[in-house]
Design an enzyme around this catalytic site. Structure first.
Site: not given
Length: 567
Positions: A453, A188, A429, A500
């Site tokens: 990659d 919290h 990849e 990505c």
């Protein structure tokens, strides 16, 4: 000197140290003579009334829909619970304990019950209950509410922990940072610190620094680090970083709330690549739509042993909670190659980049993979998760991992544990994955392109070899055509495509990637606003023309010229 912690609210802050003594005093567990029992009952009643009044006063002037109000109200409701008060009085009368000991026992029991629950958010509440118990003991002892005093200079607060009520009375105008020994991302106090925009570091063992009140501190919540009396050189570096960051944010702030959409209305989902909860802390100020890559192997980098199912489950639930319904994409552990993990000695291989890595390693260690799969499935009961597997080359690998996934589901059903459904994908990849993609797509909900990659394996050029980077860059005609092939295969089967790799974090290349037809870009958090700015300033029709010209380029120079010519 410095020490690490969990950054729950980002920024770089400078200030003087101020310790808040919230630690519980040593309790006397000896039985009291019967003659002292009435006195202890009276002290308990007076302390309970005093603390309840302090909490009620803290609510005055707060918005009843705010986090502060609701969390303080939760503490007040617990104090007003007649069953809890009755248990404490019974312990004083029947067991002849002092009021402080009786409070400690009852609150510790309630906290333990919360910790044992499978729901991670209720488990996090246990620490708040313990803190409230300490505060009640202080009230029974006649101590006043927490009052750090009038602060006239920027101050960084140091404390073992703070309850919501203690946080609510802090003079935030004069506090530049908060460092606590306990707590985590969904505690919290962390929620309140984020809401207040206060740089904060939790689970930070600052005792090792021997900090005295008034010492100079720098809280670097970007890196999750507390610096004690930094020297002039480090201070200059931190000031420079803070200044650069402030200037950059001012320039890019106008894009934060804007949709990732080109000037002529073409939308692209902008996601983030992250490695830990500290990274997730930064997402709110980057304007992304969620996480496109959560590198789960990063949690092993400093571990002496593999995290168990429970700890992984809580980590993923914490991330879901922080994202508040945004996209959450987990990549299973990408182990092997250049990753050295102290908790997982790797077998020596002549060529580790072509050896047991990614999903190959996970399939060779199915119990480790199942631990992660079970944790992800259970977390998916609390929110939607996309799960993707690294270094997949052929459909037979998917057959094996999906069989393990079904095995995990069956185990959870037999154990009567809840789990949710996942969206499943792979990271592309290798050239083999590109060629075999049509056979795998019917089993997948999405795919993500790992350009780092993909370049390494397509060009037979070690990505870590600096001598090869210039001649074999990540963007080349060959890689561009492989990306185009992936997009064509995926479009034919209506499967969403993300990117990505590092290509997506280069604002200069954003128009080209948009023109190729990518649905999503998942980028480094530090570059998210720059990438969003590039999307918002792009023209989709011109992006399409750029992509067409770039795909016809046969040479690196031609490709670079296409990109340079896009203005």
């Amino acid at each position: 000197m410095d020490v690490k912690g969990i950054a729950v609210s980002s920024g770089i802050s400078f200030g003087e140290a101020l310790h808040l003594a919230t630690e519980q005093r040593n309790l006397d567990y000896r039985l009291l003579p019967l003659s002292r029992i009435p006195q202890q009952l009276n002290r308990f009643d007076a302390g309970l009334k005093r603390l309840a009044q302090q909490l009620a006063d803290s609510l005055q002037g707060l918005d009843e829909h705010s986090d502060n109000y609701q969390l303080i109200e939760a503490d007040l409701l617990l104090l007003e619970d007649p069953e809890m008060a009755g248990q404490i009085r019974n312990s004083i009368r029947g067991l002849q304990f002092s009021a402080a000991v009786a409070i400690e026992r009852v609150f510790a029991h309630q906290a333990s019950e919360l910790e044992a629950m499978d729901d991670p958010y209720l488990a996090h509440r246990a620490q708040d209950v313990r803190c409230l118990g300490r505060r009640l003991i202080a009230a029974v002892d006649g101590k006043a509410a927490l009052e750090p005093g009038k602060l006239t200079r920027p101050t960084i607060i140091l404390a073992p922990d703070l309850t919501p009520a203690e946080f609510a009375v802090l003079p935030l105008d004069n506090i530049s940072g908060l460092v606590l020994k306990s707590g985590g991302y969904t505690s919290h106090t962390a929620i309140l610190a984020r809401a207040a925009g206060l740089p904060a570091l939790l689970s930070c063992n600052f005792d090792s620094l021997n900090i005295a009140n008034g010492d100079a501190l720098v809280l670097d919540a970007e890196q999750g680090c507390l610096h004690h009396q930094p020297d002039a050189e480090l201070l200059e570096q931190l000031n420079a970083r803070a200044k650069i960051e402030a200037e950059r944010r001012v320039r890019l702030e106008k894009y934060r709330e804007r949709a990732a959409m080109t000037k002529d209305g073409h939308e692209v989902s902008l996601l983030a690549n992250v490695g830990n909860l500290n990274d997730i802390t930064h997402l709110a100020k980057t304007g992304v739509d969620g996480i496109g890559l959560f590198r789960t192997e990063f949690m092993l980098m400093h571990c002496s042993e593999l995290p168990d199912e429970r700890s992984q489950y809580r980590l993923y639930c914490d991330a879901l909670h922080a994202l508040e319904g945004q996209v959450f994409t987990i990549r299973t552990m990408d182990i092997g190659a250049d990753k050295e993990l102290p908790c997982l000695p790797l077998t020596s291989e002549d060529n580790p980049a072509l050896g047991l890595r990614g999903l190959r390693y996970s399939l060779a260690h199915p119990e480790m993979l199942k631990t992660q799969l079970r944790a992800v499935l259970r977390a998916a009961n609390h929110g939607h998760i996309r799960l993707m597997f690294p270094m997949v080359n052929q459909v037979e690998e998917l057959d094996r991992v999906f069989a393990l996934l079904e095995e995990c589901k069956q185990e959870l059903i037999e154990e009567e544990r809840g789990f949710g459904e996942l969206s499943l994908g792979i990271v592309i990849e290798t050239p083999a994955a590109v060629m075999n993609l049509p056979s795998m797509l019917p089993m997948l909900d999405f795919v993500s392109i790992g350009t780092n990659d993909l370049t390494q394996y397509a060009m037979a050029a070690d990505r870590a070899n600096p001598q090869l980077t210039r001649d074999y860059p990540t963007l080349s005609p060959a890689i561009l055509r492989l990306i185009s092939m992936i997009l064509q295969s995926a479009r034919a089967q209506n499967v969403r495509v993300s990117l990505c790799g590092e290509l997506g974090s280069d604002p200069r290349l954003v128009p080209l990637l948009i023109g190729l037809g990518l649905d999503e870009l998942s980028v480094n958090t530090g570059m998210a606003l720059e990438v969003k700015a590039a999307i918002c300033e792009a023209d989709y029709q011109r992006c399409l023309l750029l992509a067409g010209q770039a795909l016809m380029a046969d040479r690196l120079e031609q490709l670079n010229q296409c990109i340079t010519n896009y203005k």
